[in-house]
Motif scaffolding. Structure first.
Motif, PDB file in Angstrom:
ATOM      1  N   VAL A 248      -6.819   1.920 -17.550  1.00 17.43           N
ATOM      2  CA  VAL A 248      -6.323   0.540 -17.486  1.00 17.43           C
ATOM      3  C   VAL A 248      -7.216  -0.278 -16.557  1.00 17.43           C
ATOM      4  O   VAL A 248      -7.573   0.157 -15.454  1.00 17.43           O
ATOM      5  N   ALA A 249      -7.592  -1.443 -17.000  1.00 16.62           N
ATOM      6  CA  ALA A 249      -8.438  -2.341 -16.200  1.00 16.62           C
ATOM      7  C   ALA A 249      -7.583  -3.141 -15.216  1.00 16.62           C
ATOM      8  O   ALA A 249      -6.421  -3.445 -15.505  1.00 16.62           O
ATOM      9  N   PRO A 250      -8.136  -3.475 -14.050  1.00 16.09           N
ATOM     10  CA  PRO A 250      -9.466  -3.073 -13.569  1.00 16.09           C
ATOM     11  C   PRO A 250      -9.455  -1.620 -13.094  1.00 16.09           C
ATOM     12  O   PRO A 250      -8.549  -1.209 -12.365  1.00 16.09           O
ATOM     13  N   THR A 251     -10.434  -0.855 -13.528  1.00 12.71           N
ATOM     14  CA  THR A 251     -10.530   0.557 -13.182  1.00 12.71           C
ATOM     15  C   THR A 251     -11.127   0.731 -11.784  1.00 12.71           C
ATOM     16  O   THR A 251     -11.695  -0.198 -11.218  1.00 12.71           O
ATOM     17  N   GLY A 252     -10.962   1.934 -11.247  1.00 11.79           N
ATOM     18  CA  GLY A 252     -11.540   2.256  -9.943  1.00 11.79           C
ATOM     19  C   GLY A 252     -10.689   1.879  -8.754  1.00 11.79           C
ATOM     20  O   GLY A 252     -11.080   2.110  -7.617  1.00 11.79           O
ATOM     21  N   LEU A 253      -9.496   1.321  -8.984  1.00 14.12           N
ATOM     22  CA  LEU A 253      -8.635   0.909  -7.869  1.00 14.12           C
ATOM     23  C   LEU A 253      -7.839   2.071  -7.301  1.00 14.12           C
ATOM     24  O   LEU A 253      -7.461   2.068  -6.129  1.00 14.12           O
ATOM     25  N   PHE A 254      -7.544   3.076  -8.146  1.00 11.21           N
ATOM     26  CA  PHE A 254      -6.589   4.118  -7.774  1.00 11.21           C
ATOM     27  C   PHE A 254      -7.135   5.509  -8.101  1.00 11.21           C
ATOM     28  O   PHE A 254      -8.033   5.674  -8.920  1.00 11.21           O
ATOM     29  N   THR A 255      -6.526   6.507  -7.450  1.00  8.26           N
ATOM     30  CA  THR A 255      -6.663   7.890  -7.877  1.00  8.26           C
ATOM     31  C   THR A 255      -5.327   8.325  -8.475  1.00  8.26           C
ATOM     32  O   THR A 255      -4.284   7.767  -8.140  1.00  8.26           O
ATOM     33  N   PHE A 256      -5.352   9.351  -9.334  1.00  8.34           N
ATOM     34  CA  PHE A 256      -4.165   9.718 -10.094  1.00  8.34           C
ATOM     35  C   PHE A 256      -3.880  11.213  -9.939  1.00  8.34           C
ATOM     36  O   PHE A 256      -4.774  12.039 -10.102  1.00  8.34           O
ATOM     37  N   SER A 257      -2.604  11.528  -9.607  1.00  3.93           N
ATOM     38  CA  SER A 257      -2.136  12.917  -9.573  1.00  3.93           C
ATOM     39  C   SER A 257      -1.014  13.034 -10.585  1.00  3.93           C
ATOM     40  O   SER A 257      -0.006  12.324 -10.485  1.00  3.93           O
ATOM     41  N   TRP A 258      -1.159  13.941 -11.538  1.00  8.73           N
ATOM     42  CA  TRP A 258      -0.242  14.011 -12.677  1.00  8.73           C
ATOM     43  C   TRP A 258       0.652  15.232 -12.614  1.00  8.73           C
ATOM     44  O   TRP A 258       0.275  16.279 -12.105  1.00  8.73           O
ATOM     45  N   ARG A 259       1.821  15.066 -13.215  1.00 10.33           N
ATOM     46  CA  ARG A 259       2.661  16.187 -13.610  1.00 10.33           C
ATOM     47  C   ARG A 259       2.836  16.039 -15.107  1.00 10.33           C
ATOM     48  O   ARG A 259       3.813  15.488 -15.592  1.00 10.33           O
ATOM     49  N   ALA A 260       1.813  16.458 -15.830  1.00  5.85           N
ATOM     50  CA  ALA A 260       1.787  16.308 -17.280  1.00  5.85           C
ATOM     51  C   ALA A 260       1.231  17.579 -17.877  1.00  5.85           C
ATOM     52  O   ALA A 260       0.957  18.545 -17.183  1.00  5.85           O
ATOM     53  N   SER A 261       1.042  17.591 -19.210  1.00  6.93           N
ATOM     54  CA  SER A 261       0.557  18.774 -19.895  1.00  6.93           C
ATOM     55  C   SER A 261      -0.922  18.989 -19.601  1.00  6.93           C
ATOM     56  O   SER A 261      -1.605  18.134 -19.057  1.00  6.93           O
TER      57      SER A 261
ATOM     58  N   SER B 212      14.331  -0.517   0.637  1.00  8.01           N
ATOM     59  CA  SER B 212      13.679   0.554   1.377  1.00  8.01           C
ATOM     60  C   SER B 212      12.960   1.499   0.440  1.00  8.01           C
ATOM     61  O   SER B 212      13.173   1.509  -0.761  1.00  8.01           O
ATOM     62  N   LEU B 213      12.110   2.306   1.039  1.00  2.69           N
ATOM     63  CA  LEU B 213      11.398   3.365   0.337  1.00  2.69           C
ATOM     64  C   LEU B 213      11.636   4.662   1.103  1.00  2.69           C
ATOM     65  O   LEU B 213      12.132   4.642   2.232  1.00  2.69           O
ATOM     66  N   PRO B 214      11.308   5.807   0.517  1.00  2.00           N
ATOM     67  CA  PRO B 214      11.432   7.047   1.277  1.00  2.00           C
ATOM     68  C   PRO B 214      10.660   6.970   2.584  1.00  2.00           C
ATOM     69  O   PRO B 214       9.574   6.406   2.648  1.00  2.00           O
ATOM     70  N   SER B 215      11.247   7.526   3.651  1.00  2.00           N
ATOM     71  CA  SER B 215      10.609   7.448   4.962  1.00  2.00           C
ATOM     72  C   SER B 215       9.390   8.350   5.057  1.00  2.00           C
ATOM     73  O   SER B 215       8.554   8.183   5.924  1.00  2.00           O
ATOM     74  N   ARG B 216       9.297   9.339   4.160  1.00  2.00           N
ATOM     75  CA  ARG B 216       8.122  10.194   4.140  1.00  2.00           C
ATOM     76  C   ARG B 216       7.319   9.915   2.882  1.00  2.00           C
ATOM     77  O   ARG B 216       7.799   9.309   1.938  1.00  2.00           O
ATOM     78  N   GLU B 217       6.107  10.419   2.896  1.00  3.98           N
ATOM     79  CA  GLU B 217       5.234  10.218   1.753  1.00  3.98           C
ATOM     80  C   GLU B 217       5.789  10.928   0.520  1.00  3.98           C
ATOM     81  O   GLU B 217       6.273  12.058   0.596  1.00  3.98           O
ATOM     82  N   VAL B 218       5.757  10.257  -0.604  1.00  5.58           N
ATOM     83  CA  VAL B 218       6.236  10.851  -1.843  1.00  5.58           C
ATOM     84  C   VAL B 218       5.200  11.837  -2.361  1.00  5.58           C
ATOM     85  O   VAL B 218       4.005  11.549  -2.399  1.00  5.58           O
ATOM     86  N   ALA B 219       5.659  13.029  -2.756  1.00  2.00           N
ATOM     87  CA  ALA B 219       4.772  14.023  -3.353  1.00  2.00           C
ATOM     88  C   ALA B 219       5.441  14.585  -4.592  1.00  2.00           C
ATOM     89  O   ALA B 219       6.634  14.905  -4.572  1.00  2.00           O
ATOM     90  N   LEU B 220       4.708  14.665  -5.677  1.00  2.00           N
ATOM     91  CA  LEU B 220       5.252  15.228  -6.906  1.00  2.00           C
ATOM     92  C   LEU B 220       5.045  16.734  -6.855  1.00  2.00           C
ATOM     93  O   LEU B 220       4.071  17.273  -7.361  1.00  2.00           O
ATOM     94  N   GLU B 221       6.002  17.412  -6.231  1.00  2.19           N
ATOM     95  CA  GLU B 221       5.832  18.834  -5.971  1.00  2.19           C
ATOM     96  C   GLU B 221       6.293  19.699  -7.135  1.00  2.19           C
ATOM     97  O   GLU B 221       6.008  20.892  -7.167  1.00  2.19           O
ATOM     98  N   ARG B 222       6.994  19.138  -8.075  1.00  2.54           N
ATOM     99  CA  ARG B 222       7.523  19.914  -9.188  1.00  2.54           C
ATOM    100  C   ARG B 222       7.179  19.248 -10.507  1.00  2.54           C
ATOM    101  O   ARG B 222       6.876  18.067 -10.557  1.00  2.54           O
TER     102      ARG B 222
END
Length: 336
Positions: A308-321, A204-214
């Protein structure tokens, strides 16, 4: 080959985090008669009530009074597991349905799971259970072993709640900073915690959409929410995952999520621990969350993932510096 599906739990956690205490609770339960436990040193779990000890050539075993079998891991883990499964069960005991492997406090889950890959014939459902020491909290996230253990986990159990009960309310939030796709188990009821931790694992996966809120728990740890731009070809997905593993190597700790591909009518569940990927499979839930992948990595330059190839497949939301990189040994501030 076993006639029943066996749940295999890798019990991991950093030094002194309460793994052995959790394992003792499993051994003491009345329902342990369908369970086998593998430990690094049998003496660590206190084998009280031993009825029979066998001195086999390769696999020392002990039968406890409640029917649980305990053995000491040999030089070959896969051989040890195979022997446990294939050894006839004593009369009057139920079939073997659960195996728990307690790893050392400095073990990485990835190498253990790679050894299990040779045992596909036994139809085991494998899950990683990690301990989260409430008395130390996120302080041990700086250790690579602890970060890898938490990132690999399907469930993370808050331990030592009796010592610091006031920290329980924030435990799920802290655990989400370590691994947002893991199930957090935080309760003062030890029986309930053990039951939840070692219950059969559903795919299973979380029943709601995963969000990196912190923000992530430590500057060297990066959490990235990767969203597919739409349906993609399976070959492109496979190529991207393979290239991510190649680019990041041991810095890749976990990938988990859903992706829709042209070739399948339902979303594919994608999951890796380190660079070891489970075979993608179609999710059966009627209302799955929106497609996403969570990537947990260490010491990563965000450009490494985005290019990372192939590029353009995804969008990215980060919790990084701010710069998108947390270099080794350099503390960085993380955006929230």
């Amino acid at each position: 080959m076993s006639a029943v599906i066996i749940d295999f739990f890798v019990l991991t956690g950093f030094l002194g985090s309460g793994k052995t205490s959790l394992l003792r609770d499993v051994l003491g339960a009345e329902t342990a008669s369908d369970t086998a436990v593998i430990v690094n040193e049998a003496g660590e779990v206190g084998l009280d009530g031993v009825l029979l000890r066998e001195s086999g050539d390769d696999l020392p075993m002990a039968m406890l009074s409640n029917g649980c079998v305990c053995c000491q891991v040999g030089s070959d883990l896969a051989f040890t597991i195979d022997r446990l499964i294939m050894t006839p069960r004593p009369a009057g005991l139920p079939p073997l349905r659960r195996i728990i492997l307690e790893t050392s406090g400095l073990s990485m889950p990835g190498p253990v799971l790679r050894q299990l890959a040779t045992l596909a014939e036994h139809r085991m459902r494998v899950a990683v259970i990690a301990t989260y020491d409430l008395t130390r909290g996120l302080a041990v996230a700086e250790f690579e072993e602890a970060a890898a253990q938490w990132a690999a986990a399907h469930r993370i159990v808050a331990t030592k709640a009796d010592l610091v009960p006031d920290t329980l309310i924030e435990a799920p939030v802290s655990i989400a900073q370590l691994n947002p796709v893991a199930e957090a188990i935080a309760t003062v009821d030890r029986t309930a915690a053990v039951s939840a931790a070692f219950a059969p694992l559903a795919a299973s996966l979380p029943s709601r959409e995963v969000a990196l809120e912190r923000r992530a728990a430590h500057p060297r740890l990066a959490l990235c929410l990767v969203r597919p731009r739409g349906e993609i070809a399976y070959a492109d997905l496979a190529g991207w995952l393979d290239n991510v593993a190649g680019a990041l190597g041991e810095r890749l700790l976990r990938i988990k999520g859903l992706v829709r591909v042209h070739e399948a009518p339902r979303p594919l569940l994608v999951e890796s621990v380190g660079t070891m990927f489970s075979p993608p499979r179609q999710l059966t839930a009627e209302k799955p969350p929106a497609p996403f992948l969570v990537v947990i990595a260490r010491d990563i330059d965000r450009a490494e993932l985005e290019q990372v190839a192939p590029t353009g497949l995804f969008t990215f939301s980060w919790r990084a510096s701010e710069s998108g990189v947390a270099p080794r040994g350099i503390r960085a501030e993380w955006v929230t």
